[in-house]
Design a protein around this motif. Structure first.
Motif, PDB file in Angstrom:
ATOM      1  N   UNK A   1       0.780  -1.238   0.000  1.00 51.75           N
ATOM      2  CA  UNK A   1       0.000   0.000   0.000  1.00 51.75           C
ATOM      3  C   UNK A   1       0.814   1.292   0.000  1.00 51.75           C
ATOM      4  N   UNK A   2       2.100   1.215   0.309  1.00 54.57           N
ATOM      5  CA  UNK A   2       2.882   2.455   0.347  1.00 54.57           C
ATOM      6  C   UNK A   2       3.011   3.008  -1.064  1.00 54.57           C
ATOM      7  N   UNK A   3       2.505   4.223  -1.257  1.00 52.51           N
ATOM      8  CA  UNK A   3       2.559   4.812  -2.592  1.00 52.51           C
ATOM      9  C   UNK A   3       3.761   5.737  -2.776  1.00 52.51           C
ATOM     10  N   UNK A   4       4.265   6.275  -1.647  1.00 52.68           N
ATOM     11  CA  UNK A   4       5.410   7.201  -1.722  1.00 52.68           C
ATOM     12  C   UNK A   4       6.699   6.411  -1.895  1.00 52.68           C
ATOM     13  N   UNK A   5       6.863   5.739  -3.011  1.00 48.49           N
ATOM     14  CA  UNK A   5       7.999   4.846  -3.180  1.00 48.49           C
ATOM     15  C   UNK A   5       9.278   5.592  -3.549  1.00 48.49           C
ATOM     16  N   UNK A   6       9.150   6.859  -3.953  1.00 46.42           N
ATOM     17  CA  UNK A   6      10.323   7.578  -4.447  1.00 46.42           C
ATOM     18  C   UNK A   6      10.852   8.634  -3.497  1.00 46.42           C
ATOM     19  N   UNK A   7      10.194   8.845  -2.367  1.00 43.07           N
ATOM     20  CA  UNK A   7      10.736   9.790  -1.382  1.00 43.07           C
ATOM     21  C   UNK A   7      11.773   9.057  -0.534  1.00 43.07           C
ATOM     22  N   UNK A   8      12.638   9.838   0.133  1.00 40.37           N
ATOM     23  CA  UNK A   8      13.680   9.235   0.971  1.00 40.37           C
ATOM     24  C   UNK A   8      13.067   8.362   2.058  1.00 40.37           C
ATOM     25  N   UNK A   9      12.069   8.900   2.716  1.00 45.00           N
ATOM     26  CA  UNK A   9      11.423   8.156   3.801  1.00 45.00           C
ATOM     27  C   UNK A   9      10.722   6.919   3.258  1.00 45.00           C
ATOM     28  N   UNK A  10      10.039   7.097   2.128  1.00 47.84           N
ATOM     29  CA  UNK A  10       9.323   5.976   1.535  1.00 47.84           C
ATOM     30  C   UNK A  10      10.253   4.811   1.210  1.00 47.84           C
TER      31      UNK A  10
END
Lengths: 64, 461
Positions: B120-129
Protein backbone atom coordinates in the motif's frame (compact mmCIF):
# COMPACT_ATOMS: atom_id res chain seq x y z
CA UNK A 1 -52.29 3.48 14.55
CA UNK A 2 -49.96 5.93 12.89
CA UNK A 3 -48.02 6.26 16.18
CA UNK A 4 -47.66 2.50 16.44
CA UNK A 5 -46.45 2.44 12.87
CA UNK A 6 -43.84 5.11 13.55
CA UNK A 7 -42.74 3.26 16.67
CA UNK A 8 -42.42 -0.06 14.83
CA UNK A 9 -40.43 1.45 11.97
CA UNK A 10 -38.22 3.39 14.41
CA UNK A 11 -37.54 0.25 16.43
CA UNK A 12 -36.68 -1.64 13.25
CA UNK A 13 -34.27 1.09 12.12
CA UNK A 14 -32.59 1.21 15.54
CA UNK A 15 -32.23 -2.57 15.45
CA UNK A 16 -30.48 -2.25 12.06
CA UNK A 17 -27.91 0.08 13.65
CA UNK A 18 -27.36 -2.30 16.52
CA UNK A 19 -26.67 -5.24 14.20
CA UNK A 20 -24.15 -3.23 12.20
CA UNK A 21 -21.12 -4.16 14.27
CA UNK A 22 -21.26 -7.95 14.19
CA UNK A 23 -17.73 -9.21 14.22
CA UNK A 24 -17.39 -11.52 11.26
CA UNK A 25 -14.12 -12.93 12.52
CA UNK A 26 -14.63 -15.49 15.29
CA UNK A 27 -12.77 -14.73 18.53
CA UNK A 28 -9.42 -16.45 19.03
CA UNK A 29 -9.49 -19.42 21.33
CA UNK A 30 -7.18 -19.56 24.31
CA UNK A 31 -3.90 -21.32 23.41
CA UNK A 32 -3.78 -22.93 26.83
CA UNK A 33 -6.40 -25.37 25.57
CA UNK A 34 -4.44 -26.16 22.39
CA UNK A 35 -1.20 -27.45 23.87
CA UNK A 36 0.41 -30.55 22.51
CA UNK A 37 1.33 -33.22 25.01
CA UNK A 38 5.01 -34.00 25.50
CA UNK A 39 6.20 -37.39 26.76
CA UNK A 40 6.25 -37.60 30.53
CA UNK A 41 9.70 -37.63 32.14
CA UNK A 42 10.91 -41.04 33.28
CA UNK A 43 12.49 -41.92 36.60
CA UNK A 44 16.27 -42.16 36.46
CA UNK A 45 17.67 -45.66 36.46
CA UNK A 46 20.37 -46.53 38.96
CA UNK A 47 23.00 -46.23 36.23
CA UNK A 48 21.76 -42.82 35.15
CA UNK A 49 21.62 -41.61 38.73
CA UNK A 50 25.21 -42.73 39.18
CA UNK A 51 26.26 -40.86 36.03
CA UNK A 52 24.62 -37.67 37.31
CA UNK A 53 26.25 -38.03 40.72
CA UNK A 54 29.64 -38.42 39.04
CA UNK A 55 28.94 -35.30 37.02
CA UNK A 56 28.07 -33.36 40.16
CA UNK A 57 31.19 -34.65 41.91
CA UNK A 58 33.38 -33.56 38.96
CA UNK A 59 31.80 -30.12 39.06
CA UNK A 60 32.35 -29.72 42.82
CA UNK A 61 35.95 -30.79 42.44
CA UNK A 62 36.55 -28.45 39.51
CA UNK A 63 35.33 -25.34 41.32
CA UNK A 64 37.40 -25.82 44.47
CA UNK B 1 -43.97 12.27 16.57
CA UNK B 2 -43.16 12.81 12.90
CA UNK B 3 -40.13 14.96 13.87
CA UNK B 4 -38.86 12.28 16.21
CA UNK B 5 -39.24 9.75 13.42
CA UNK B 6 -37.28 11.89 10.96
CA UNK B 7 -34.54 12.41 13.54
CA UNK B 8 -34.31 8.65 14.08
CA UNK B 9 -34.04 8.06 10.33
CA UNK B 10 -31.22 10.62 10.19
CA UNK B 11 -29.38 8.90 13.06
CA UNK B 12 -29.71 5.49 11.41
CA UNK B 13 -28.48 6.88 8.10
CA UNK B 14 -25.41 8.36 9.79
CA UNK B 15 -24.65 5.20 11.74
CA UNK B 16 -24.87 2.88 8.75
CA UNK B 17 -22.97 5.16 6.38
CA UNK B 18 -20.01 5.70 8.74
CA UNK B 19 -19.12 2.01 8.49
CA UNK B 20 -17.94 2.55 4.93
CA UNK B 21 -16.22 5.93 5.56
CA UNK B 22 -13.01 4.43 6.90
CA UNK B 23 -11.12 2.14 4.52
CA UNK B 24 -11.10 -1.01 6.64
CA UNK B 25 -9.27 -4.01 5.25
CA UNK B 26 -7.51 -5.51 8.25
CA UNK B 27 -10.34 -6.17 10.68
CA UNK B 28 -10.61 -3.37 13.18
CA UNK B 29 -7.67 -1.39 11.73
CA UNK B 30 -7.19 1.34 9.13
CA UNK B 31 -4.66 1.39 6.31
CA UNK B 32 -2.09 4.19 6.68
CA UNK B 33 -1.72 6.62 3.83
CA UNK B 34 1.48 8.60 4.22
CA UNK B 35 5.04 7.37 4.50
CA UNK B 36 5.14 8.73 8.06
CA UNK B 37 2.14 6.63 9.02
CA UNK B 38 3.66 3.50 7.47
CA UNK B 39 6.92 4.30 9.22
CA UNK B 40 5.07 4.45 12.55
CA UNK B 41 3.71 0.98 11.83
CA UNK B 42 7.26 -0.30 11.37
CA UNK B 43 8.63 1.61 14.35
CA UNK B 44 6.39 -0.34 16.71
CA UNK B 45 8.26 -3.54 15.81
CA UNK B 46 11.66 -1.85 15.70
CA UNK B 47 11.04 -0.32 19.13
CA UNK B 48 10.41 -3.76 20.56
CA UNK B 49 13.92 -4.83 19.53
CA UNK B 50 15.37 -1.95 21.53
CA UNK B 51 12.99 -1.71 24.46
CA UNK B 52 13.12 -4.65 26.84
CA UNK B 53 9.88 -3.53 28.49
CA UNK B 54 7.99 -4.03 25.24
CA UNK B 55 9.37 -7.50 24.60
CA UNK B 56 10.72 -8.91 21.36
CA UNK B 57 10.02 -12.62 21.42
CA UNK B 58 10.28 -13.37 17.75
CA UNK B 59 12.39 -10.97 15.64
CA UNK B 60 15.78 -10.95 17.34
CA UNK B 61 14.71 -12.30 20.70
CA UNK B 62 15.10 -10.46 23.97
CA UNK B 63 17.49 -11.54 26.72
CA UNK B 64 15.10 -14.14 28.13
CA UNK B 65 14.59 -15.68 24.71
CA UNK B 66 18.33 -15.90 24.12
CA UNK B 67 18.88 -17.42 27.55
CA UNK B 68 16.17 -20.03 27.05
CA UNK B 69 17.80 -21.25 23.83
CA UNK B 70 20.96 -21.77 25.89
CA UNK B 71 18.91 -23.70 28.44
CA UNK B 72 17.46 -25.90 25.69
CA UNK B 73 20.94 -26.69 24.37
CA UNK B 74 23.88 -28.45 26.05
CA UNK B 75 25.80 -25.24 26.79
CA UNK B 76 24.43 -25.01 30.30
CA UNK B 77 24.23 -28.18 32.38
CA UNK B 78 20.62 -28.72 33.41
CA UNK B 79 21.64 -31.61 35.66
CA UNK B 80 23.65 -29.18 37.82
CA UNK B 81 20.86 -26.60 38.25
CA UNK B 82 20.82 -24.81 41.59
CA UNK B 83 17.47 -25.07 43.36
CA UNK B 84 15.17 -23.48 44.43
CA UNK B 85 16.18 -20.53 42.17
CA UNK B 86 16.43 -22.79 39.15
CA UNK B 87 12.89 -24.13 39.59
CA UNK B 88 11.34 -21.42 37.38
CA UNK B 89 13.75 -22.00 34.50
CA UNK B 90 12.82 -24.46 31.73
CA UNK B 91 14.43 -27.85 32.30
CA UNK B 92 14.61 -28.60 28.58
CA UNK B 93 12.94 -27.74 25.25
CA UNK B 94 9.87 -29.79 26.12
CA UNK B 95 9.05 -27.40 28.97
CA UNK B 96 8.46 -24.60 26.46
CA UNK B 97 7.62 -26.37 23.19
CA UNK B 98 4.04 -25.13 23.08
CA UNK B 99 5.05 -21.49 23.50
CA UNK B 100 6.43 -21.62 19.98
CA UNK B 101 2.84 -21.57 18.72
CA UNK B 102 2.61 -17.99 19.97
CA UNK B 103 5.94 -17.18 18.34
CA UNK B 104 4.57 -18.47 15.02
CA UNK B 105 1.56 -16.17 15.26
CA UNK B 106 3.69 -13.22 16.35
CA UNK B 107 6.02 -13.66 13.38
CA UNK B 108 3.11 -13.72 10.96
CA UNK B 109 1.71 -10.57 12.56
CA UNK B 110 4.96 -8.78 11.78
CA UNK B 111 4.89 -10.23 8.27
CA UNK B 112 1.31 -9.04 7.90
CA UNK B 113 2.31 -5.48 8.77
CA UNK B 114 5.24 -5.65 6.34
CA UNK B 115 2.90 -6.89 3.61
CA UNK B 116 0.52 -4.00 4.26
CA UNK B 117 3.40 -1.57 3.81
CA UNK B 118 4.75 -3.25 0.69
CA UNK B 119 1.27 -3.46 -0.88
CA UNK B 120 0.00 0.00 0.00
CA UNK B 121 2.88 2.45 0.35
CA UNK B 122 2.56 4.81 -2.59
CA UNK B 123 5.41 7.20 -1.72
CA UNK B 124 8.00 4.85 -3.18
CA UNK B 125 10.32 7.58 -4.45
CA UNK B 126 10.74 9.79 -1.38
CA UNK B 127 13.68 9.24 0.97
CA UNK B 128 11.42 8.16 3.80
CA UNK B 129 9.32 5.98 1.53
CA UNK B 130 12.40 4.10 0.31
CA UNK B 131 13.67 3.56 3.86
CA UNK B 132 10.29 2.26 4.99
CA UNK B 133 9.96 -0.06 2.01
CA UNK B 134 13.51 -1.37 2.36
CA UNK B 135 12.97 -2.07 6.05
CA UNK B 136 9.62 -3.77 5.39
CA UNK B 137 11.25 -6.14 2.87
CA UNK B 138 14.20 -6.83 5.17
CA UNK B 139 12.06 -7.38 8.24
CA UNK B 140 9.76 -9.69 6.30
CA UNK B 141 12.78 -11.68 5.13
CA UNK B 142 14.14 -11.92 8.67
CA UNK B 143 10.79 -13.12 10.03
CA UNK B 144 10.47 -15.76 7.34
CA UNK B 145 14.06 -16.87 8.01
CA UNK B 146 13.21 -17.23 11.71
CA UNK B 147 10.10 -19.22 10.80
CA UNK B 148 12.18 -21.48 8.56
CA UNK B 149 14.67 -22.30 11.30
CA UNK B 150 12.02 -22.84 13.97
CA UNK B 151 9.18 -24.58 12.16
CA UNK B 152 10.81 -26.51 9.35
CA UNK B 153 13.12 -29.47 9.57
CA UNK B 154 16.79 -28.82 8.86
CA UNK B 155 17.53 -28.43 5.20
CA UNK B 156 18.10 -31.53 3.07
CA UNK B 157 19.06 -30.71 -0.49
CA UNK B 158 17.97 -34.11 -1.79
CA UNK B 159 14.44 -33.53 -0.48
CA UNK B 160 13.97 -29.78 -0.93
CA UNK B 161 10.95 -30.25 -3.25
CA UNK B 162 9.21 -32.66 -0.87
CA UNK B 163 10.07 -31.17 2.51
CA UNK B 164 7.42 -29.09 4.23
CA UNK B 165 8.22 -25.39 4.07
CA UNK B 166 6.27 -22.37 5.24
CA UNK B 167 2.93 -20.81 4.42
CA UNK B 168 4.25 -18.07 2.16
CA UNK B 169 2.03 -15.00 2.45
CA UNK B 170 3.08 -12.24 0.10
CA UNK B 171 0.04 -9.98 0.31
CA UNK B 172 -2.02 -9.08 3.33
CA UNK B 173 -5.34 -10.90 3.34
CA UNK B 174 -7.08 -11.46 6.65
CA UNK B 175 -9.25 -14.17 5.11
CA UNK B 176 -6.36 -16.14 3.65
CA UNK B 177 -5.44 -19.57 5.02
CA UNK B 178 -2.56 -20.61 2.80
CA UNK B 179 -1.21 -24.14 2.94
CA UNK B 180 2.50 -24.82 3.34
CA UNK B 181 4.77 -24.42 0.37
CA UNK B 182 7.65 -26.84 -0.04
CA UNK B 183 11.11 -26.05 1.31
CA UNK B 184 12.55 -24.85 -2.00
CA UNK B 185 9.67 -22.47 -2.65
CA UNK B 186 9.97 -21.08 0.87
CA UNK B 187 13.73 -20.59 0.62
CA UNK B 188 13.44 -18.96 -2.82
CA UNK B 189 10.87 -16.53 -1.46
CA UNK B 190 13.02 -15.55 1.52
CA UNK B 191 15.99 -15.05 -0.77
CA UNK B 192 13.93 -12.83 -3.09
CA UNK B 193 12.56 -10.75 -0.21
CA UNK B 194 16.02 -10.11 1.24
CA UNK B 195 17.41 -9.26 -2.18
CA UNK B 196 14.52 -6.82 -2.70
CA UNK B 197 15.56 -5.13 0.55
CA UNK B 198 19.18 -4.95 -0.57
CA UNK B 199 18.31 -3.15 -3.82
CA UNK B 200 17.33 -0.07 -1.81
CA UNK B 201 20.83 0.28 -0.29
CA UNK B 202 19.28 1.49 2.94
CA UNK B 203 21.91 2.70 5.41
CA UNK B 204 19.91 4.57 8.07
CA UNK B 205 20.75 2.72 11.31
CA UNK B 206 17.64 3.96 13.08
CA UNK B 207 15.65 1.66 10.82
CA UNK B 208 17.90 -1.18 12.07
CA UNK B 209 17.44 -3.49 9.06
CA UNK B 210 19.94 -1.87 6.75
CA UNK B 211 21.40 -3.24 3.52
CA UNK B 212 24.22 -4.86 5.51
CA UNK B 213 21.78 -6.53 7.87
CA UNK B 214 19.79 -7.89 4.94
CA UNK B 215 23.03 -9.24 3.44
CA UNK B 216 23.99 -10.87 6.74
CA UNK B 217 20.66 -12.65 6.87
CA UNK B 218 21.05 -13.65 3.24
CA UNK B 219 24.41 -15.20 4.15
CA UNK B 220 22.74 -17.00 7.05
CA UNK B 221 19.99 -18.27 4.73
CA UNK B 222 22.50 -19.55 2.18
CA UNK B 223 24.46 -21.24 4.96
CA UNK B 224 21.37 -22.85 6.53
CA UNK B 225 20.34 -24.16 3.10
CA UNK B 226 23.83 -25.40 2.22
CA UNK B 227 24.35 -23.07 -0.75
CA UNK B 228 28.05 -22.91 0.05
CA UNK B 229 29.27 -20.78 -2.87
CA UNK B 230 26.62 -18.12 -2.32
CA UNK B 231 27.24 -18.16 1.45
CA UNK B 232 30.95 -17.59 0.87
CA UNK B 233 30.39 -14.74 -1.60
CA UNK B 234 28.03 -12.73 0.61
CA UNK B 235 29.93 -13.48 3.83
CA UNK B 236 33.25 -12.39 2.34
CA UNK B 237 31.66 -9.10 1.29
CA UNK B 238 30.42 -8.49 4.84
CA UNK B 239 33.67 -9.58 6.46
CA UNK B 240 35.65 -7.17 4.32
CA UNK B 241 33.43 -4.30 5.40
CA UNK B 242 33.35 -5.38 9.06
CA UNK B 243 36.83 -6.74 9.88
CA UNK B 244 37.21 -8.86 13.00
CA UNK B 245 38.07 -7.20 16.30
CA UNK B 246 40.65 -8.45 18.76
CA UNK B 247 42.00 -7.78 22.24
CA UNK B 248 40.47 -4.88 24.15
CA UNK B 249 38.43 -3.77 21.12
CA UNK B 250 36.77 -7.20 21.05
CA UNK B 251 36.13 -7.16 24.80
CA UNK B 252 34.77 -3.63 24.57
CA UNK B 253 32.39 -4.69 21.81
CA UNK B 254 31.21 -7.82 23.63
CA UNK B 255 30.69 -6.13 26.97
CA UNK B 256 28.89 -3.08 25.61
CA UNK B 257 25.41 -3.12 27.09
CA UNK B 258 23.76 -0.70 24.72
CA UNK B 259 26.24 0.47 22.10
CA UNK B 260 26.69 -1.27 18.79
CA UNK B 261 30.47 -1.41 18.46
CA UNK B 262 33.20 -2.95 16.38
CA UNK B 263 32.06 -5.50 13.82
CA UNK B 264 28.52 -5.80 15.17
CA UNK B 265 26.04 -5.36 12.34
CA UNK B 266 22.81 -5.50 14.34
CA UNK B 267 22.17 -5.60 18.06
CA UNK B 268 19.21 -5.34 20.45
CA UNK B 269 18.69 -2.60 23.00
CA UNK B 270 20.69 0.06 21.14
CA UNK B 271 18.11 2.85 20.79
CA UNK B 272 15.81 2.03 23.68
CA UNK B 273 15.65 3.50 27.17
CA UNK B 274 18.55 2.67 29.46
CA UNK B 275 17.13 0.31 32.05
CA UNK B 276 18.25 -3.06 33.26
CA UNK B 277 15.37 -4.61 35.10
CA UNK B 278 14.36 -7.46 32.80
CA UNK B 279 17.85 -7.87 31.34
CA UNK B 280 19.13 -8.04 34.90
CA UNK B 281 16.63 -10.79 35.70
CA UNK B 282 17.86 -12.80 32.71
CA UNK B 283 21.48 -12.31 33.71
CA UNK B 284 20.69 -13.58 37.23
CA UNK B 285 18.76 -16.48 35.81
CA UNK B 286 21.74 -17.43 33.64
CA UNK B 287 23.65 -18.25 36.83
CA UNK B 288 21.23 -20.94 38.10
CA UNK B 289 22.89 -23.45 35.81
CA UNK B 290 26.68 -23.86 35.42
CA UNK B 291 28.30 -24.00 32.01
CA UNK B 292 28.68 -27.61 30.90
CA UNK B 293 32.07 -29.26 31.35
CA UNK B 294 32.10 -30.21 27.65
CA UNK B 295 32.02 -26.52 26.66
CA UNK B 296 34.58 -25.55 29.30
CA UNK B 297 36.95 -28.27 28.07
CA UNK B 298 36.89 -26.79 24.55
CA UNK B 299 38.89 -23.85 25.91
CA UNK B 300 42.17 -25.73 25.68
CA UNK B 301 44.17 -22.49 25.81
CA UNK B 302 42.25 -21.41 28.92
CA UNK B 303 43.24 -17.85 29.97
CA UNK B 304 45.10 -17.26 26.70
CA UNK B 305 41.71 -17.36 24.97
CA UNK B 306 40.03 -14.00 25.55
CA UNK B 307 36.63 -15.71 25.52
CA UNK B 308 37.49 -17.95 28.50
CA UNK B 309 37.16 -15.33 31.23
CA UNK B 310 34.61 -13.36 29.21
CA UNK B 311 32.22 -16.33 29.27
CA UNK B 312 32.23 -17.76 32.80
CA UNK B 313 33.83 -17.45 36.22
CA UNK B 314 35.73 -20.00 38.36
CA UNK B 315 32.45 -21.61 39.42
CA UNK B 316 31.54 -22.01 35.75
CA UNK B 317 28.72 -19.50 36.16
CA UNK B 318 27.92 -17.24 33.24
CA UNK B 319 29.57 -13.82 33.10
CA UNK B 320 29.01 -12.99 29.43
CA UNK B 321 26.55 -10.33 28.32
CA UNK B 322 23.47 -12.05 26.90
CA UNK B 323 23.66 -11.00 23.30
CA UNK B 324 21.06 -10.89 20.58
CA UNK B 325 23.14 -9.64 17.71
CA UNK B 326 24.59 -10.22 14.27
CA UNK B 327 28.34 -9.80 13.90
CA UNK B 328 30.81 -10.54 11.17
CA UNK B 329 32.61 -13.19 13.27
CA UNK B 330 29.74 -15.43 12.26
CA UNK B 331 30.44 -14.68 8.60
CA UNK B 332 34.06 -15.76 9.12
CA UNK B 333 32.96 -19.15 10.45
CA UNK B 334 30.31 -19.47 7.72
CA UNK B 335 33.08 -19.05 5.16
CA UNK B 336 35.31 -21.57 6.95
CA UNK B 337 32.63 -24.24 7.14
CA UNK B 338 31.36 -23.60 3.62
CA UNK B 339 34.86 -24.16 2.24
CA UNK B 340 35.16 -27.29 4.39
CA UNK B 341 31.98 -28.70 2.85
CA UNK B 342 33.42 -27.89 -0.59
CA UNK B 343 36.52 -29.98 0.41
CA UNK B 344 38.71 -26.85 0.21
CA UNK B 345 40.67 -27.42 3.42
CA UNK B 346 43.21 -24.66 2.72
CA UNK B 347 40.63 -21.90 2.61
CA UNK B 348 38.62 -23.42 5.45
CA UNK B 349 41.70 -23.39 7.66
CA UNK B 350 42.57 -19.86 6.55
CA UNK B 351 39.32 -18.47 7.95
CA UNK B 352 39.24 -20.73 11.00
CA UNK B 353 42.75 -19.62 11.89
CA UNK B 354 41.86 -15.99 11.19
CA UNK B 355 39.19 -16.05 13.90
CA UNK B 356 41.38 -17.99 16.34
CA UNK B 357 44.24 -15.56 15.81
CA UNK B 358 41.98 -12.74 17.03
CA UNK B 359 41.01 -14.64 20.17
CA UNK B 360 44.03 -16.63 21.34
CA UNK B 361 47.30 -15.15 22.53
CA UNK B 362 50.24 -17.04 21.09
CA UNK B 363 47.93 -18.70 18.63
CA UNK B 364 49.47 -21.53 16.60
CA UNK B 365 47.57 -21.96 13.35
CA UNK B 366 45.98 -25.31 12.73
CA UNK B 367 47.16 -27.36 9.80
CA UNK B 368 45.42 -30.43 8.45
CA UNK B 369 47.82 -32.64 10.38
CA UNK B 370 47.57 -30.75 13.70
CA UNK B 371 43.78 -30.50 13.90
CA UNK B 372 42.45 -32.14 17.08
CA UNK B 373 40.81 -35.53 16.60
CA UNK B 374 37.04 -35.75 16.57
CA UNK B 375 35.71 -36.32 20.09
CA UNK B 376 33.82 -39.59 19.96
CA UNK B 377 31.78 -38.57 23.02
CA UNK B 378 30.67 -35.22 21.58
CA UNK B 379 26.94 -34.75 21.17
CA UNK B 380 27.15 -33.81 17.49
CA UNK B 381 28.12 -36.86 15.45
CA UNK B 382 27.29 -35.79 11.92
CA UNK B 383 27.64 -32.56 9.99
CA UNK B 384 24.91 -30.55 8.26
CA UNK B 385 24.97 -32.86 5.24
CA UNK B 386 24.64 -36.00 7.37
CA UNK B 387 28.24 -37.19 6.95
CA UNK B 388 30.37 -38.21 9.96
CA UNK B 389 32.38 -35.31 11.35
CA UNK B 390 35.87 -34.73 10.05
CA UNK B 391 38.54 -33.13 12.28
CA UNK B 392 38.21 -29.93 10.24
CA UNK B 393 34.42 -29.61 10.53
CA UNK B 394 34.63 -30.62 14.20
CA UNK B 395 37.19 -27.87 14.86
CA UNK B 396 35.00 -25.28 13.11
CA UNK B 397 31.88 -26.34 15.03
CA UNK B 398 33.80 -26.22 18.32
CA UNK B 399 35.13 -22.77 17.53
CA UNK B 400 31.61 -21.62 16.74
CA UNK B 401 30.36 -23.04 20.03
CA UNK B 402 32.95 -21.05 21.99
CA UNK B 403 32.44 -17.88 19.96
CA UNK B 404 28.64 -17.77 20.12
CA UNK B 405 28.05 -19.06 23.63
CA UNK B 406 25.10 -17.18 25.21
CA UNK B 407 23.99 -15.86 21.81
CA UNK B 408 21.20 -18.40 21.05
CA UNK B 409 23.35 -20.18 18.47
CA UNK B 410 24.05 -23.63 19.94
CA UNK B 411 20.43 -24.86 19.82
CA UNK B 412 20.29 -24.19 16.07
CA UNK B 413 23.71 -25.74 15.55
CA UNK B 414 22.45 -28.92 17.21
CA UNK B 415 19.44 -28.77 14.89
CA UNK B 416 21.55 -28.12 11.80
CA UNK B 417 23.99 -30.91 12.57
CA UNK B 418 21.94 -34.03 13.04
CA UNK B 419 19.41 -33.13 15.76
CA UNK B 420 21.09 -35.34 18.37
CA UNK B 421 18.85 -36.70 21.09
CA UNK B 422 20.05 -36.24 24.64
CA UNK B 423 18.69 -36.20 28.17
CA UNK B 424 19.07 -34.13 31.32
CA UNK B 425 18.12 -34.83 34.91
CA UNK B 426 15.97 -32.79 37.25
CA UNK B 427 14.33 -33.82 40.53
CA UNK B 428 15.18 -37.49 40.06
CA UNK B 429 13.60 -37.62 36.59
CA UNK B 430 15.00 -37.88 33.09
CA UNK B 431 13.91 -35.33 30.49
CA UNK B 432 14.65 -36.30 26.90
CA UNK B 433 15.21 -33.89 24.03
CA UNK B 434 13.76 -35.94 21.20
CA UNK B 435 14.50 -35.39 17.53
CA UNK B 436 11.11 -33.92 16.70
CA UNK B 437 11.44 -31.25 19.39
CA UNK B 438 13.98 -29.45 17.20
CA UNK B 439 11.08 -28.52 14.89
CA UNK B 440 8.43 -26.57 16.73
CA UNK B 441 4.69 -27.20 16.32
CA UNK B 442 2.50 -24.96 14.20
CA UNK B 443 -0.45 -23.51 16.13
CA UNK B 444 -3.01 -26.21 16.76
CA UNK B 445 -5.74 -23.72 15.85
CA UNK B 446 -4.42 -23.48 12.30
CA UNK B 447 -4.39 -27.26 11.99
CA UNK B 448 -7.88 -27.65 13.46
CA UNK B 449 -9.21 -24.95 11.11
CA UNK B 450 -9.26 -27.69 8.48
CA UNK B 451 -7.76 -25.83 5.53
CA UNK B 452 -5.11 -28.44 4.86
CA UNK B 453 -2.16 -26.95 6.76
CA UNK B 454 0.04 -29.90 7.72
CA UNK B 455 1.43 -30.13 11.24
CA UNK B 456 5.05 -31.06 11.87
CA UNK B 457 5.88 -34.65 12.70
CA UNK B 458 5.48 -35.73 16.31
CA UNK B 459 2.69 -33.37 17.37
CA UNK B 460 -0.46 -35.42 17.23
CA UNK B 461 -2.43 -34.59 20.35
Amino acid sequence: MKKIGYLLVSSFLIALCGCGDVDEVPPRTNNLTTNYLVPKPKLLTAEEREAINERIARYNEAIQ
Amino acid sequence: MKNIFYILVLIVAVCTSCKEYLDVKPKGQTIPETAEEFSAMLQYHLDRIDNEDMGDYEIMGDSENVLYYEFFSDNLDASLTFYPDGARSPVYIGSKINTFQDKYEDLYKVIGDCNIIIDNLEEKNTELGKKVLATAYALRGVCYYNLLRLFCEPYDKSKEQEMLGLSVVERFDVEARPVRNNMKESVDFIEKTLKDAITFHQTDQTFRFTEDVAKAYLARLYFWTQQWDKAIAVSEEILEKYPLQEGTAYLDMMQARYDQKGNTILKSYVYGPRGDWSYGLSLSESKVRPVSEELVNLFVEKGNDVRYELSFDKKRLNTKRICSCVRSDEMCLIIAESYAHKADAANALKYLNLLRSKRITGHVPYTESTLPAVDADALIKVDATGKPLTPLISAILNERRKEFYMEADRWFELKRNGRPEFWVAANGSKYETLKYFYTAPLPKEDIDFGTGVIQNEGYTE
